[in-house]
Design a protein around this motif. Sequence first.
Motif, mmCIF file in Angstrom:
data_model
loop_
_atom_site.group_PDB
_atom_site.id
_atom_site.type_symbol
_atom_site.label_atom_id
_atom_site.label_comp_id
_atom_site.label_asym_id
_atom_site.label_seq_id
_atom_site.Cartn_x
_atom_site.Cartn_y
_atom_site.Cartn_z
ATOM 1 N N UNK A 60 0.844 -1.203 0.000
ATOM 2 C CA UNK A 60 0.000 0.000 0.000
ATOM 3 C C UNK A 60 0.874 1.246 0.000
ATOM 4 N N UNK A 61 0.594 2.144 -0.919
ATOM 5 C CA UNK A 61 1.376 3.366 -1.074
ATOM 6 C C UNK A 61 0.565 4.579 -0.618
ATOM 7 N N UNK A 62 1.226 5.714 -0.596
ATOM 8 C CA UNK A 62 0.539 6.964 -0.246
ATOM 9 C C UNK A 62 -0.540 7.286 -1.269
ATOM 10 N N UNK A 63 -0.301 6.911 -2.539
ATOM 11 C CA UNK A 63 -1.308 7.133 -3.579
ATOM 12 C C UNK A 63 -2.567 6.312 -3.305
ATOM 13 N N UNK A 64 -2.404 5.084 -2.836
ATOM 14 C CA UNK A 64 -3.563 4.269 -2.459
ATOM 15 C C UNK A 64 -4.332 4.922 -1.320
ATOM 16 N N UNK A 65 -3.603 5.437 -0.370
ATOM 17 C CA UNK A 65 -4.238 6.102 0.776
ATOM 18 C C UNK A 65 -5.050 7.300 0.314
ATOM 19 N N UNK A 66 -4.494 8.101 -0.579
ATOM 20 C CA UNK A 66 -5.208 9.278 -1.066
ATOM 21 C C UNK A 66 -6.430 8.878 -1.885
ATOM 22 N N UNK A 67 -6.316 7.805 -2.670
ATOM 23 C CA UNK A 67 -7.453 7.376 -3.488
ATOM 24 C C UNK A 67 -8.625 6.920 -2.638
ATOM 25 N N UNK A 68 -8.357 6.189 -1.558
ATOM 26 C CA UNK A 68 -9.451 5.698 -0.728
ATOM 27 C C UNK A 68 -10.088 6.846 0.058
ATOM 28 N N UNK A 69 -9.280 7.852 0.429
ATOM 29 C CA UNK A 69 -9.847 9.022 1.096
ATOM 30 C C UNK A 69 -10.727 9.826 0.140
ATOM 31 N N UNK A 70 -10.295 9.937 -1.109
ATOM 32 C CA UNK A 70 -11.117 10.628 -2.102
ATOM 33 C C UNK A 70 -12.423 9.886 -2.338
ATOM 34 N N UNK A 71 -12.358 8.555 -2.334
ATOM 35 C CA UNK A 71 -13.559 7.752 -2.508
ATOM 36 C C UNK A 71 -14.531 7.973 -1.357
ATOM 37 N N UNK A 72 -14.010 8.002 -0.140
ATOM 38 C CA UNK A 72 -14.873 8.191 1.024
ATOM 39 C C UNK A 72 -15.417 9.615 1.107
ATOM 40 N N UNK A 73 -14.647 10.572 0.605
ATOM 41 C CA UNK A 73 -15.063 11.973 0.680
ATOM 42 C C UNK A 73 -16.027 12.397 -0.407
ATOM 43 N N UNK A 74 -16.288 11.511 -1.346
ATOM 44 C CA UNK A 74 -17.184 11.849 -2.461
ATOM 45 C C UNK A 74 -18.639 11.662 -2.051
#
Length: 267
Positions: free
Chosen positions: A104-118
């Motif tokens: 798991x990378x920082x990019x994965x972390x940002x993608x899942x946060x964007x998914x939850x924030x949508x």
Amino acid sequence: MSAESRCIVGLDLGTTKISTVIAEITPNKMPRILGFASCASQGLRRGVITDVEKTVKSVEKAVRQAELMAGMEVREVFVGIAGEHVSSQDSSGVVAVAGGDGRITEEDRQRVLESAGAVKTPIDREVLHVLPQEFIVDGRRDIADPVGMLGVRLEVQVHVVSGAVTAAQNICRSIHRAGLAVRDIALEPLASSAAVLNSDERQMGVCLVDIGGGTTDIAIFTEGAIRYTNVIPVAGDQVTNDIAVALRTPTQCAEEIKIEHGLVAMD
């Protein structure tokens, strides 16, 4: 790196006062206060700007006084936002780990946060913060930071804070009119919690109540993460008004009575 680039400036637009603090970030990442100032607030009601011109003058005065103490010029600020227009909700998101090795990378972390924030918000509102509560890797819960772990499925539970678009725009406009740039906007109870709570308190569970002039800010933490935020449009001004009505005295006298003789006692 220049001295100014190591400095941050906070601006608190309150109902009764506007405060400015200038701090230098030291090598150990701790802030050192260089200057601060407060002045009477005009043009705000319950955390929301009602008169831009009066707000601009109050901001200019508070910033100028802090500049004189710090001996430097302020160009940009971090500004707090509050008011009864602020609301929050919990949300969740899930993504597949992108890396072929399963790390798991920082990019994965940002993608899942964007998914939850949508989350769906009305056209007149915008998301201010997406605050992670816990990450879940392949069903394993209570993970604070998943970066570097191995997994296939990454989930997150978040606390989403939103506010009225016009409220944020009026704040930015007033600060721009004062000749300053807005570095970022932060929910005021979050800023307060960062200033007064430590990691142990957040882990054990704590409710922060910040009583201002026009609003009372609430933030609840458990297990190290934020669980609830709210801004209530009832605060110190209501106490002053009640004293003024009960004693049939002018508001200024009621405020002096509250400050000099008021007492909060806990059994």
